[in-house]
Each structure stands twice: as structure tokens, then as C-alpha cells.
Design an enzyme around this catalytic site. Sequence first.
Site, PDB file in Angstrom:
ATOM      1  N   ARG A   7     -40.117  26.301  14.601  1.00 28.52           N
ATOM      2  CA  ARG A   7     -40.160  25.650  15.853  1.00 28.52           C
ATOM      3  C   ARG A   7     -39.766  25.458  17.122  1.00 28.52           C
ATOM      4  O   ARG A   7     -39.985  25.647  18.179  1.00 28.52           O
ATOM      5  CB  ARG A   7     -40.830  24.223  15.585  1.00 28.52           C
ATOM      6  CG  ARG A   7     -39.626  22.937  14.864  1.00 28.52           C
ATOM      7  CD  ARG A   7     -40.474  21.851  14.085  1.00 28.52           C
ATOM      8  NE  ARG A   7     -39.825  21.130  13.747  1.00 28.52           N
ATOM      9  CZ  ARG A   7     -39.059  19.763  14.444  1.00 28.52           C
ATOM     10  NH1 ARG A   7     -39.649  19.602  15.561  1.00 28.52           N
ATOM     11  NH2 ARG A   7     -38.543  18.932  13.897  1.00 28.52           N
ATOM     12  N   SER A  34     -41.679  17.158  19.288  1.00 26.45           N
ATOM     13  CA  SER A  34     -41.952  18.003  17.737  1.00 26.45           C
ATOM     14  C   SER A  34     -41.781  18.963  17.531  1.00 26.45           C
ATOM     15  O   SER A  34     -41.899  20.153  16.264  1.00 26.45           O
ATOM     16  CB  SER A  34     -42.367  16.697  16.861  1.00 26.45           C
ATOM     17  OG  SER A  34     -42.008  15.448  17.354  1.00 26.45           O
ATOM     18  N   GLU A  55     -56.454  14.846  19.315  1.00 23.72           N
ATOM     19  CA  GLU A  55     -56.386  16.860  19.010  1.00 23.72           C
ATOM     20  C   GLU A  55     -57.428  17.470  18.755  1.00 23.72           C
ATOM     21  O   GLU A  55     -57.838  18.284  19.911  1.00 23.72           O
ATOM     22  CB  GLU A  55     -56.243  17.034  17.971  1.00 23.72           C
ATOM     23  CG  GLU A  55     -54.502  15.979  17.364  1.00 23.72           C
ATOM     24  CD  GLU A  55     -53.652  15.298  17.589  1.00 23.72           C
ATOM     25  OE1 GLU A  55     -54.946  14.068  17.904  1.00 23.72           O
ATOM     26  OE2 GLU A  55     -52.768  14.977  17.230  1.00 23.72           O
ATOM     27  N   HIS A 105     -44.971  21.468  11.244  1.00 18.12           N
ATOM     28  CA  HIS A 105     -44.724  20.071  10.461  1.00 18.12           C
ATOM     29  C   HIS A 105     -45.581  20.922   8.507  1.00 18.12           C
ATOM     30  O   HIS A 105     -46.343  20.144   8.082  1.00 18.12           O
ATOM     31  CB  HIS A 105     -44.404  19.450  10.373  1.00 18.12           C
ATOM     32  CG  HIS A 105     -43.969  19.055  11.161  1.00 18.12           C
ATOM     33  ND1 HIS A 105     -43.337  19.599  12.576  1.00 18.12           N
ATOM     34  CD2 HIS A 105     -42.738  17.593  10.684  1.00 18.12           C
ATOM     35  CE1 HIS A 105     -43.074  18.535  13.073  1.00 18.12           C
ATOM     36  NE2 HIS A 105     -42.114  17.780  12.382  1.00 18.12           N
ATOM     37  N   ASP A 113     -40.428  12.386   8.379  1.00 17.69           N
ATOM     38  CA  ASP A 113     -42.065  12.237   8.889  1.00 17.69           C
ATOM     39  C   ASP A 113     -42.892  11.749   7.416  1.00 17.69           C
ATOM     40  O   ASP A 113     -44.228  11.076   8.133  1.00 17.69           O
ATOM     41  CB  ASP A 113     -42.102  13.107   9.697  1.00 17.69           C
ATOM     42  CG  ASP A 113     -41.671  13.820  10.917  1.00 17.69           C
ATOM     43  OD1 ASP A 113     -41.433  12.456  11.748  1.00 17.69           O
ATOM     44  OD2 ASP A 113     -41.532  15.118  11.209  1.00 17.69           O
ATOM     45  N   GLN A 117     -48.117  13.902   6.732  1.00 18.00           N
ATOM     46  CA  GLN A 117     -47.347  14.493   8.189  1.00 18.00           C
ATOM     47  C   GLN A 117     -47.181  15.647   7.503  1.00 18.00           C
ATOM     48  O   GLN A 117     -47.280  16.665   8.318  1.00 18.00           O
ATOM     49  CB  GLN A 117     -46.176  14.130   8.574  1.00 18.00           C
ATOM     50  CG  GLN A 117     -46.275  12.914   9.296  1.00 18.00           C
ATOM     51  CD  GLN A 117     -47.543  11.948  10.407  1.00 18.00           C
ATOM     52  OE1 GLN A 117     -47.626  12.715  10.892  1.00 18.00           O
ATOM     53  NE2 GLN A 117     -47.963  10.629  10.070  1.00 18.00           N
TER      54      GLN A 117
END
Length: 141
Positions: A7, A34, A55, A105, A113, A117
Site C-alpha cells: 500500500r 491507511s 463505500e 488490508h 485493525d 477488517q
Amino acid sequence: MPSKATRAAFGEALLDLGAKDDRIVTLDADLSKSTMTAAFAKKYPDRAFNVGIAEANMIGVAAGLALAGKIPFAASFACFLVGRYETIRISVAYTGANVKLVGTHVGVAIGEDGYSQIGLEDIACIPSLPNNPTIQPSDEL
């Protein structure tokens, strides 16, 4: 040997791409720190959209932007993207919208997390959709 998280490499690559093409925009669901799109938002504030914890809305907005000629990168935790499978199916896959969905993730060990998640279903669900190639990076390269 790779030395950074995928990421982090994504965030850096996004900055490079954004410098080369002003059609590139980012959309985030309140997770830019994140997902590593925060640097893009700082450098290109007029091309970065934080839609809040929404989302499905983010995916729909990304599809609209794509169909209007932008190249949106919509980023969130993978579990939150695949949870909006129907929206991805209708708004992105069936329309052929050039949306880059970026799920972070993923896997079984994401640290602090927590288990809720973790994204596992994305690699099973998303490739089943038309017009939607799926890439799973193994390292920063």
C-alpha cells in the site's frame, strides 16, 4: 528484497501517475491514511474526494467520473469494497467503467485493525465480474 508495504508503494506510484495524467483522481471512504492516498490528496486536492464512510456511494461516484472521462482510483479496505459487490457489479463491471478499485488490508494477518477488517472474499468475488481484471500484488514491485 522488498522493503515496504504494497500500500505504501501504491501511494507513491499514484503520485507519479497523477503527475503524468490530470485525469487521475482518487476517492476514499475516510481511510486515506491507511490506503495511502493521503499524499495524493495533499498534492492534488482538486482531484481527491473523501466521500466519508460510504463505500457504495464512493463506487458509484467513481463510475460516474470514469464514464465522464476521468481515471478514478477508489480505495478502501478490501472487505469494505467486496461488501459492495452489487454496486461494483452494476456500476462498474456492467458499464465497463474504467474504475481502479484498490483494496488494502487483505489476507489473514493485518495486525491491530482486527479480524473484521480482513479482506478474504475479494479474490473470489471480484474476478467473477465481466470487464474487471483483478491483480494481487505480492510485493512493492
